[in-house]
Design a protein around this motif. Structure first.
Motif, mmCIF file in Angstrom:
data_model
loop_
_atom_site.group_PDB
_atom_site.id
_atom_site.type_symbol
_atom_site.label_atom_id
_atom_site.label_comp_id
_atom_site.label_asym_id
_atom_site.label_seq_id
_atom_site.Cartn_x
_atom_site.Cartn_y
_atom_site.Cartn_z
ATOM 1 N N TYR A 180 0.869 -1.176 0.000
ATOM 2 C CA TYR A 180 0.000 0.000 0.000
ATOM 3 C C TYR A 180 0.905 1.225 0.000
ATOM 4 N N PRO A 181 0.689 2.182 -0.909
ATOM 5 C CA PRO A 181 1.650 3.271 -1.078
ATOM 6 C C PRO A 181 1.623 4.298 0.051
ATOM 7 N N THR A 182 2.788 4.911 0.253
ATOM 8 C CA THR A 182 2.903 6.083 1.104
ATOM 9 C C THR A 182 3.339 7.251 0.225
ATOM 10 N N GLU A 183 3.515 8.405 0.816
ATOM 11 C CA GLU A 183 3.905 9.582 0.048
ATOM 12 C C GLU A 183 5.283 9.420 -0.593
ATOM 13 N N THR A 184 6.145 8.594 0.004
ATOM 14 C CA THR A 184 7.518 8.454 -0.512
ATOM 15 C C THR A 184 7.859 7.027 -0.930
ATOM 16 N N SER A 185 6.856 6.140 -1.003
ATOM 17 C CA SER A 185 7.158 4.723 -1.229
ATOM 18 C C SER A 185 7.877 4.471 -2.558
ATOM 19 N N SER A 186 7.462 5.132 -3.621
ATOM 20 C CA SER A 186 8.104 4.877 -4.917
ATOM 21 C C SER A 186 9.568 5.291 -4.898
ATOM 22 N N GLU A 187 9.837 6.492 -4.402
ATOM 23 C CA GLU A 187 11.219 6.967 -4.337
ATOM 24 C C GLU A 187 12.065 6.064 -3.429
ATOM 25 N N ASP A 188 11.516 5.721 -2.272
ATOM 26 C CA ASP A 188 12.277 4.927 -1.303
ATOM 27 C C ASP A 188 12.566 3.518 -1.826
ATOM 28 N N LEU A 189 11.573 2.899 -2.457
ATOM 29 C CA LEU A 189 11.770 1.534 -2.947
ATOM 30 C C LEU A 189 12.685 1.503 -4.165
ATOM 31 N N LYS A 190 12.572 2.488 -5.029
ATOM 32 C CA LYS A 190 13.480 2.560 -6.174
ATOM 33 C C LYS A 190 14.919 2.737 -5.711
ATOM 34 N N GLN A 191 15.140 3.606 -4.757
ATOM 35 C CA GLN A 191 16.483 3.826 -4.242
ATOM 36 C C GLN A 191 17.028 2.568 -3.561
ATOM 37 N N ALA A 192 16.152 1.804 -2.932
ATOM 38 C CA ALA A 192 16.581 0.574 -2.250
ATOM 39 C C ALA A 192 16.971 -0.523 -3.233
ATOM 40 N N GLY A 193 16.479 -0.416 -4.495
ATOM 41 C CA GLY A 193 16.861 -1.414 -5.485
ATOM 42 C C GLY A 193 15.717 -2.151 -6.137
ATOM 43 N N ALA A 194 14.476 -1.718 -5.891
ATOM 44 C CA ALA A 194 13.330 -2.371 -6.533
ATOM 45 C C ALA A 194 13.317 -2.076 -8.030
ATOM 46 N N THR A 195 12.888 -3.064 -8.805
ATOM 47 C CA THR A 195 12.813 -2.948 -10.262
ATOM 48 C C THR A 195 11.425 -2.542 -10.728
ATOM 49 N N GLU A 196 10.408 -3.103 -10.082
ATOM 50 C CA GLU A 196 9.022 -2.874 -10.473
ATOM 51 C C GLU A 196 8.160 -2.652 -9.241
ATOM 52 N N ILE A 197 7.029 -1.969 -9.442
ATOM 53 C CA ILE A 197 6.152 -1.645 -8.324
ATOM 54 C C ILE A 197 4.704 -1.944 -8.709
ATOM 55 N N LYS A 198 3.921 -2.345 -7.699
ATOM 56 C CA LYS A 198 2.495 -2.596 -7.911
ATOM 57 C C LYS A 198 1.715 -2.021 -6.738
ATOM 58 N N TYR A 199 0.844 -1.062 -7.028
ATOM 59 C CA TYR A 199 -0.102 -0.532 -6.053
ATOM 60 C C TYR A 199 -1.490 -0.901 -6.557
ATOM 61 N N ASN A 200 -2.270 -1.590 -5.758
ATOM 62 C CA ASN A 200 -3.525 -2.156 -6.241
ATOM 63 C C ASN A 200 -4.709 -1.214 -6.060
ATOM 64 N N VAL A 201 -5.381 -0.885 -7.171
ATOM 65 C CA VAL A 201 -6.601 -0.078 -7.085
ATOM 66 C C VAL A 201 -7.779 -0.917 -6.606
ATOM 67 N N GLU A 202 -7.716 -2.224 -6.783
ATOM 68 C CA GLU A 202 -8.761 -3.183 -6.428
ATOM 69 C C GLU A 202 -10.008 -3.027 -7.312
ATOM 70 N N THR A 203 -10.576 -1.846 -7.399
ATOM 71 C CA THR A 203 -11.677 -1.574 -8.317
ATOM 72 C C THR A 203 -11.639 -0.098 -8.671
ATOM 73 N N MET A 204 -12.097 0.220 -9.899
ATOM 74 C CA MET A 204 -12.152 1.621 -10.321
ATOM 75 C C MET A 204 -13.571 2.169 -10.228
ATOM 76 N N ASP A 205 -14.467 1.390 -9.650
ATOM 77 C CA ASP A 205 -15.809 1.876 -9.354
ATOM 78 C C ASP A 205 -15.751 2.515 -7.967
ATOM 79 N N SER A 206 -15.850 3.840 -7.894
ATOM 80 C CA SER A 206 -15.635 4.549 -6.632
ATOM 81 C C SER A 206 -16.655 4.157 -5.562
ATOM 82 N N GLU A 207 -17.896 3.869 -5.970
ATOM 83 C CA GLU A 207 -18.899 3.475 -4.991
ATOM 84 C C GLU A 207 -18.575 2.108 -4.403
#
Length: 330
Positions: A180-207
C-alpha cells in the motif's frame, strides 16, 4: 488437447480443481498464499501449450485432475478438457521467490481474508534465507515481495525497504514490490533497489471501492501510481483490478483506459471467494466469456498506449497463473 486462451479462461473462471493428495505430493510443490483474497488456500500450478494456470485444491470442484501417462489431464463432467503437467511452485509461484513480509493487515477490505487470518510476519533474515533456498534450485529468475499493513503503511514501508536493500546487495535479479503506497514509497523503494512496483486499485468503481475498502483511498492509490511511472519507467508499474465485485464492463474498460493513460498496466484479477469472508461481501466470479472479452479489450487499450505486460519481469504479469494476461494469453 493443449491449453489455449479459451480453455484457460474456462479453468480460471472455475478457479479450482479436485486433485488427489498423493498426486500432489509426487509431482509438485503446492503453494498456500498468505496475502490477497486467496490467502490460506492450498493451490497448484498447471501448465499446457505455453499457458499456465493456478487452481485451488478443492474436493467439490467440477474440475478433476487425473494422471495421464507421465502427465495429467483435467476433466469436467467426465470429459477430458486439456492435457498438461503440474508445475513446481518455487516459492508461491514458478521461477520466482514471491514472499509475503507481513501476513496481517490493519485495513479491512471485505474481499480479503488476511485481517482475519492474523498470519505471521517474517523478519528480514527469514526472507533472506527463503530467497537463498530458492536460489539453490537454479530456477530463480526474480524476487517479488508483498505485504499487508501490520501497524501503519509508513512502518510497513520501512520494513520492506530494509528487505529490498538487503536483497539487492546479494542478488542481481529483478525485484518487484506490491505494497500500500505512502507519500515516498516509490522513491524509497526505487532507491533501495526495486525494479518494479504494484499498487492495487482493487476496483475503479468509486462506490464499490468505498464499500469494500472503507479504510483506503482510491484517489491516493491513483496519484501514487501516476507518480511511480516516471520513477520506475514504462512497463514497470502495475495494479491489480478485481473482477466480480459488481462492477460493469464499461466501468472496467474506462478504468483500464485511465490507468493505461498514466502508463500503468492493469491486471484483471478474478475474485476468489473465501470462507472467512462469507457474508461480508456479495461476489460473482467472472465467466470465461467475460474474462476473454475484457482481456482482449484491455490488450487493445494497452496497444494504443504502447504498454507491454509481457515485458514485466516480476510478480503477477510474468506468472499469469491467476489471470488472462494480454500479450501472454491473448
Amino acid at each position: 488437447m493443449m491449453m489455449n486462451a479459451e480453455i484457460k479462461a474456462l479453468l480460471v473462471s472455475i478457479g479450482s480443481a479436485d486433485i488427489d493428495e498423493e498426486l500432489l505430493k509426487e509431482a509438485v510443490r503446492t503453494t498456500r498464499p498468505s496475502a490477497g483474497p486467496g490467502a490460506g488456500i492450498e493451490s497448484f500450478f498447471f501448465k499446457s501449450g505455453g499457458h499456465r494456470v493456478r487452481l485451488a485444491a478443492n474436493k467439490n470442484s467440477p474440475l478433476k485432475v487425473i494422471r495421464c501417462c507421465n502427465d495429467v489431464m483435467l476433466i469436467k463432467d467426465g470429459k477430458p478438457i486439456v492435457f498438461g503437467r503440474l508445475e513446481p511452485a518455487l516459492s508461491h509461484c514458478p521461477e520466482q521467490a514471491y514472499l509475503t513480509i507481513s501476513g496481517r493487515c490493519v485495513y479491512d477490505c471485505k474481499f480479503c481474508p488476511v485481517p482475519k487470518l492474523a498470519g505471521e510476519t517474517k523478519e528480514r533474515e527469514e526472507i533472506l534465507q527463503l530467497v537463498q533456498e530458492a536460489k539453490r534450485t537454479g530456477q530463480l529468475r526474480a524476487i517479488s515481495l508483498t505485504s499487508g499493513v501490520e501497524s501503519s503503511a509508513e512502518e510497513e514501508l520501512k520494513k520492506v525497504v530494509s528487505v529490498v536493500s538487503a536483497l539487492r546487495a546479494r542478488y542481481d535479479v529483478p525485484i518487484g514490490v506490491s505494497v500500500y503506497p505512502t507519500e515516498t514509497s516509490s522513491e524509497d523503494l526505487k532507491q533501495a533497489g526495486a525494479t518494479e512496483i504494484k499498487y492495487n486499485v482493487e476496483t475503479m468503481d468509486s462506490e464499490i471501492f468505498s464499500r469494500v475498502c472503507p479504510s483506503l483511498s482510491l484517489d491516493h492509490i491513483l496519484k501514487s501510481l501516476e507518480r511511480a511511472v516516471p520513477i520506475f519507467g514504462r512497463n514497470r508499474v502495475s495494479s491489480n483490478f478485481i473482477l466480480g465485485l459488481g462492477e460493469s464492463d464499461e466501468c472496467v474498460l474506462a478504468g483500464v483506459a485511465k490507468l493505461a493513460d498514466m502508463g500503468v498496466i492493469p491486471i484483471l484479477r478474478p475474485i476468489s471467494p473465501h470462507p472467512l469472508r462469507s457474508g461480508d461481501i456479495d461476489i460473482k466470479r467472472p465467466s470465461a466469456d467475460r474474462l476473454l472479452s475484457l482481456s482482449r479489450a484491455t490488450k487493445a487499450i494497452l496497444k494504443e498506449h504502447d504498454l507491454r505486460p509481457d515485458m514485466a519481469e516480476t510478480m503477477c504479469l510474468p506468472c499469469t497463473g491467476c489471470d488472462i494476461t494480454p500479450y501472454r494469453d491473448v
